[in-house]
Design an enzyme around this catalytic site. Structure first.
Site, PDB file in Angstrom:
ATOM      1  N   VAL A 142       1.012  -1.165  -0.038  1.00 35.52           N
ATOM      2  CA  VAL A 142       0.023   0.000   0.101  1.00 35.52           C
ATOM      3  C   VAL A 142       0.843   1.098  -0.099  1.00 35.52           C
ATOM      4  O   VAL A 142       0.643   2.308  -0.786  1.00 35.52           O
ATOM      5  CB  VAL A 142      -1.031   0.032   1.059  1.00 35.52           C
ATOM      6  N   VAL A 194     -11.642  -0.817   4.425  1.00 40.44           N
ATOM      7  CA  VAL A 194     -12.502  -1.693   4.222  1.00 40.44           C
ATOM      8  C   VAL A 194     -13.050  -1.585   2.567  1.00 40.44           C
ATOM      9  O   VAL A 194     -13.161  -0.517   1.949  1.00 40.44           O
ATOM     10  CB  VAL A 194     -14.052  -1.356   4.856  1.00 40.44           C
ATOM     11  N   GLY A 253     -10.956  -1.956   0.132  1.00 37.73           N
ATOM     12  CA  GLY A 253      -9.783  -1.662  -0.765  1.00 37.73           C
ATOM     13  C   GLY A 253     -10.346  -0.036  -1.402  1.00 37.73           C
ATOM     14  O   GLY A 253     -10.645   0.746  -0.747  1.00 37.73           O
ATOM     15  N   LYS A 265     -13.594  -5.756   9.096  1.00 39.39           N
ATOM     16  CA  LYS A 265     -14.205  -4.978   8.056  1.00 39.39           C
ATOM     17  C   LYS A 265     -15.710  -4.687   8.484  1.00 39.39           C
ATOM     18  O   LYS A 265     -16.211  -3.721   8.576  1.00 39.39           O
ATOM     19  CB  LYS A 265     -13.928  -5.338   6.620  1.00 39.39           C
TER      20      LYS A 265
HETATM   21  N1  LIG Z   1      -2.254  -5.056   0.915  1.00 45.44           N
HETATM   22  C1  LIG Z   1      -3.531  -4.687   0.334  1.00 45.44           C
HETATM   23  O1  LIG Z   1      -4.070  -4.701  -0.607  1.00 45.44           O
HETATM   24  C2  LIG Z   1      -4.249  -3.908   1.662  1.00 45.44           C
HETATM   25  C3  LIG Z   1      -5.571  -3.500   1.337  1.00 45.44           C
HETATM   26  C4  LIG Z   1      -6.354  -2.757   2.206  1.00 45.44           C
HETATM   27  C5  LIG Z   1      -5.726  -2.585   3.358  1.00 45.44           C
HETATM   28  N2  LIG Z   1      -4.462  -2.992   3.794  1.00 45.44           N
HETATM   29  C6  LIG Z   1      -3.768  -2.448   5.103  1.00 45.44           C
HETATM   30  O2  LIG Z   1      -2.640  -1.671   4.866  1.00 45.44           O
HETATM   31  C7  LIG Z   1      -1.644  -2.009   5.597  1.00 45.44           C
HETATM   32  C8  LIG Z   1      -0.631  -2.146   5.076  1.00 45.44           C
HETATM   33  O3  LIG Z   1      -0.836  -3.382   4.184  1.00 45.44           O
HETATM   34  P1  LIG Z   1       0.403  -3.921   2.998  1.00 45.44           P
HETATM   35  O4  LIG Z   1      -0.142  -4.879   2.405  1.00 45.44           O
HETATM   36  O5  LIG Z   1       1.205  -2.496   2.353  1.00 45.44           O
HETATM   37  O6  LIG Z   1       1.541  -4.444   4.084  1.00 45.44           O
HETATM   38  P2  LIG Z   1       2.987  -4.818   3.865  1.00 45.44           P
HETATM   39  O7  LIG Z   1       3.265  -4.916   2.224  1.00 45.44           O
HETATM   40  O8  LIG Z   1       3.631  -5.934   4.496  1.00 45.44           O
HETATM   41  O9  LIG Z   1       3.642  -3.544   4.222  1.00 45.44           O
HETATM   42  C9  LIG Z   1       3.991  -3.351   5.622  1.00 45.44           C
HETATM   43  C10 LIG Z   1       5.149  -2.130   5.803  1.00 45.44           C
HETATM   44  O10 LIG Z   1       5.095  -1.758   6.783  1.00 45.44           O
HETATM   45  C11 LIG Z   1       6.504  -1.467   7.287  1.00 45.44           C
HETATM   46  N3  LIG Z   1       6.598  -1.863   8.940  1.00 45.44           N
HETATM   47  C12 LIG Z   1       6.397  -3.270   9.333  1.00 45.44           C
HETATM   48  N4  LIG Z   1       6.627  -2.913  10.734  1.00 45.44           N
HETATM   49  C13 LIG Z   1       7.225  -1.864  10.991  1.00 45.44           C
HETATM   50  C14 LIG Z   1       7.880  -1.133  11.904  1.00 45.44           C
HETATM   51  N5  LIG Z   1       7.956  -1.700  13.137  1.00 45.44           N
HETATM   52  N6  LIG Z   1       8.551   0.080  11.793  1.00 45.44           N
HETATM   53  C15 LIG Z   1       8.346   0.450  10.522  1.00 45.44           C
HETATM   54  N7  LIG Z   1       7.927   0.035   9.491  1.00 45.44           N
HETATM   55  C16 LIG Z   1       7.382  -0.988   9.667  1.00 45.44           C
HETATM   56  C17 LIG Z   1       7.152  -2.646   6.723  1.00 45.44           C
HETATM   57  O11 LIG Z   1       8.496  -2.294   6.371  1.00 45.44           O
HETATM   58  P3  LIG Z   1       9.609  -3.441   5.590  1.00 45.44           P
HETATM   59  O12 LIG Z   1       9.094  -3.153   4.242  1.00 45.44           O
HETATM   60  O13 LIG Z   1      10.770  -2.760   5.922  1.00 45.44           O
HETATM   61  O14 LIG Z   1       9.326  -4.656   5.987  1.00 45.44           O
HETATM   62  C18 LIG Z   1       6.274  -2.591   5.485  1.00 45.44           C
HETATM   63  O15 LIG Z   1       7.118  -1.567   4.310  1.00 45.44           O
HETATM   64  C19 LIG Z   1      -2.159  -3.137   6.740  1.00 45.44           C
HETATM   65  O16 LIG Z   1      -2.987  -2.588   7.715  1.00 45.44           O
HETATM   66  C20 LIG Z   1      -3.467  -3.930   5.700  1.00 45.44           C
HETATM   67  O17 LIG Z   1      -4.328  -4.490   6.601  1.00 45.44           O
HETATM   68  C21 LIG Z   1      -3.709  -3.483   2.658  1.00 45.44           C
END
Ligand SMILES: NC(=O)c1ccc[n+]([C@@H]2O[C@H](COP(=O)([O-])OP(=O)(O)OC[C@H]3O[C@@H](n4cnc5c(N)ncnc54)[C@H](OP(=O)(O)O)[C@@H]3O)[C@@H](O)[C@H]2O)c1
Length: 430
Positions: free
Chosen positions: A15, A134, A136, A207
């Site tokens: 994201v 919720v 996306g 959600k």
């Molecule tokens: N993916 C989707 O399609 C989607 C859709 C709707 C909502 N969401 C929500 O959006 C959020 C992010 O999802 P995502 O899929 O983008 O997750 P992701 O790809 O796992 O990315 C998480 C990011 O957070 C960073 N991070 C984790 N712990 C950290 C910490 N302690 N300090 C600093 N940075 C930290 C990670 O760093 P590193 O890269 O260095 O490990 C990574 O860059 C979540 O709440 C998810 O539920 C996601």
């Protein structure tokens, strides 16, 4: 030129990178709609060396995401790290306490700590926006909270988890079992290595808790959501559902009645021709029913970099314009205190599939157990005959209560001719 809205971006995963890309690619229209440029100026993630496919040059880097909240140059925090506790919670609390607006896509955080964070936002006057949390890219938060603000909402139904919808669609289209499809979905990147949040219904429940709070104007109550996932859905039940004119979907349903609010996530049989029954693959959908508007259905991509960035950037435009709305649609003092209705009080029709020994008297014992519990049958289906062997028998009930159904099932499971745990799926109108 007007000073840009300076964004501190915590999380550079799917994201976060999507938000950076969208703000750069669509800078012209975002600037026009926001009334000023919107620019990420500082970021935080765990691994500084990782290539994220987007340039980070010129951006300040913080190892500790909470430090973003204390950077005086930053106007708004975007939290896209994830997790209901730890750094995400600490950052959002710190930003709101400092009076800084927050945009997040973190449904777990909102579902678990939403009441506390809404109070914090209200006290400090800072916006807490969460369109990406919720469904996306589907603008469902805005639709429920603002677009339908004049309506009493009686019910919200959603396909809220793309991974589950993808798995159930593939099982139906190819006659495959859950475990096979899950393994393939993991290989293709549609399912996480640890799929439990998705397939056990927890993500959809997060959600739904948010949608129920918005629809009924009450504080978010994740613990009150009844949750069942899709691990128990078999290819056989999907095939029987098709024979009966239904499809099996993992639905989140929140309903308001005189008794209170009923919120549940579980596999449902919905009519194959119902609009929500036709939403397949990774797509999400939300149906809301309001007293003046009638039925509204929104459908689209519920996850992924582009759709979720679309929602996060829309929230940033609101922040830039100074549009602040109470988190749950009304100030905390004006929220409803309607009680939660437990699943035992649910009334509806049920699909029941038994594996029984094909011998005289078995069906009579099963129907007697249903009759004694006050459950009446709409139809029964038995395919083929195989004396002495195990055969599936499908029963569809009329509307009955969950408590009556459970009483009947306790007796049916005790019959020696019933060979496995019965498959039970609630039937919804769609
Ligand atoms: N993916 C989707 O399609 C989607 C859709 C709707 C909502 N969401 C929500 O959006 C959020 C992010 O999802 P995502 O899929 O983008 O997750 P992701 O790809 O796992 O990315 C998480 C990011 O957070 C960073 N991070 C984790 N712990 C950290 C910490 N302690 N300090 C600093 N940075 C930290 C990670 O760093 P590193 O890269 O260095 O490990 C990574 O860059 C979540 O709440 C998810 O539920 C996601």
């Amino acid at each position: 030129m007007t000073r840009p809205l300076c964004v501190g971006l915590a999380g550079l995963g799917t994201v976060g990178a999507g938000v950076l890309t969208m703000l750069r690619t669509n800078a012209d229209i975002v600037t026009a709609r926001a009334g000023r440029p919107v620019a990420v100026t500082a970021v935080s993630a765990r691994d500084r060396a990782r290539d994220r496919g987007v340039s980070l040059s010129g951006l300040r880097w913080y190892d500790d995401p909470v430090a973003l909240a204390h950077d005086p140059e930053i106007d708004v925090i975007v939290e896209v790290m994830g997790g209901s506790e730890g750094p995400a919670l600490a950052l959002v609390r710190a930003a709101l306490a400092a009076g800084k607006p927050v945009v997040t896509a973190n449904k777990a955080l909102l579902a678990v700590h939403g009441a506390e964070l809404a109070a914090e936002a209200e006290a400090s006057g800072a916006a807490l926006a969460f369109e990406g949390a919720v469904a996306g890219g589907i603008p469902v938060i805005k639709a429920l909270r603002e677009g339908l603000a004049g309506n009493r909402i009686s019910r919200v139904t959603g396909i809220l988890n793309g991974t589950c919808n993808y798995i159930l669609t593939d099982m139906r289209e190819h006659g495959r079992e859950f475990a096979d499809v899950l393994t393939e979905a993991q290989r293709l990147g549609y399912a996480e290595a640890d799929p439990s949040f998705d397939v056990d219904g927890i993500d959809a429940a997060h959600k739904l808790a948010i949608l129920a709070a918005l629809a009924f104007g009450r504080p978010v109550a994740f613990d009150a959501v009844h949750v069942e996932g899709i691990r128990g859905v078999s290819a056989l039940d999907i095939a029987f559902a098709a024979d009966l004119g239904y499809r099996i979907k993992l639905l989140g349903i929140a309903k308001q009645s005189e008794a209170g609010i009923d919120a549940r996530v579980h596999p449902c049989m919905v009519p194959a021709a119902a609009p929500i029954g036709l939403v397949d693959g990774v797509f999400n959908a939300v149906v809301a029913e309001g007293d003046f508007v009638g039925r509204v259905m929104l459908q689209g991509r519920g996850a992924g970099a582009g759709p979720t960035a679309s929602a996060v950037v829309a929230d940033l435009v609101d922040v830039a314009r100074g549009r602040t709305i109470p988190v749950w649609g009304a100030a905390s003092g004006a929220l409803s205190s309607a009680p939660s209705v437990p699943i035992e009080a649910h009334v509806g029709a049920y699909y029941l599939r038994l594996m029984v020994v094909d011998r005289p008297g078995v069906i009579a014992d099963v129907t007697a157990a249903l009759r004694d519990a006050g459950v009446s049958l709409e139809s029964m289906l038995q395919r083929g005959r195989s004396p002495g062997e195990a055969v599936p028998v499908v029963l569809v009930t009329h509307e009955t209560s969950e408590a009556a159904m459970r009483a009947a099932l306790a007796r049916i499971e005790g019959l020696d001719a019933v060979l496995e745990r019965p498959a039970v799926i609630r039937i919804e109108g769609g």
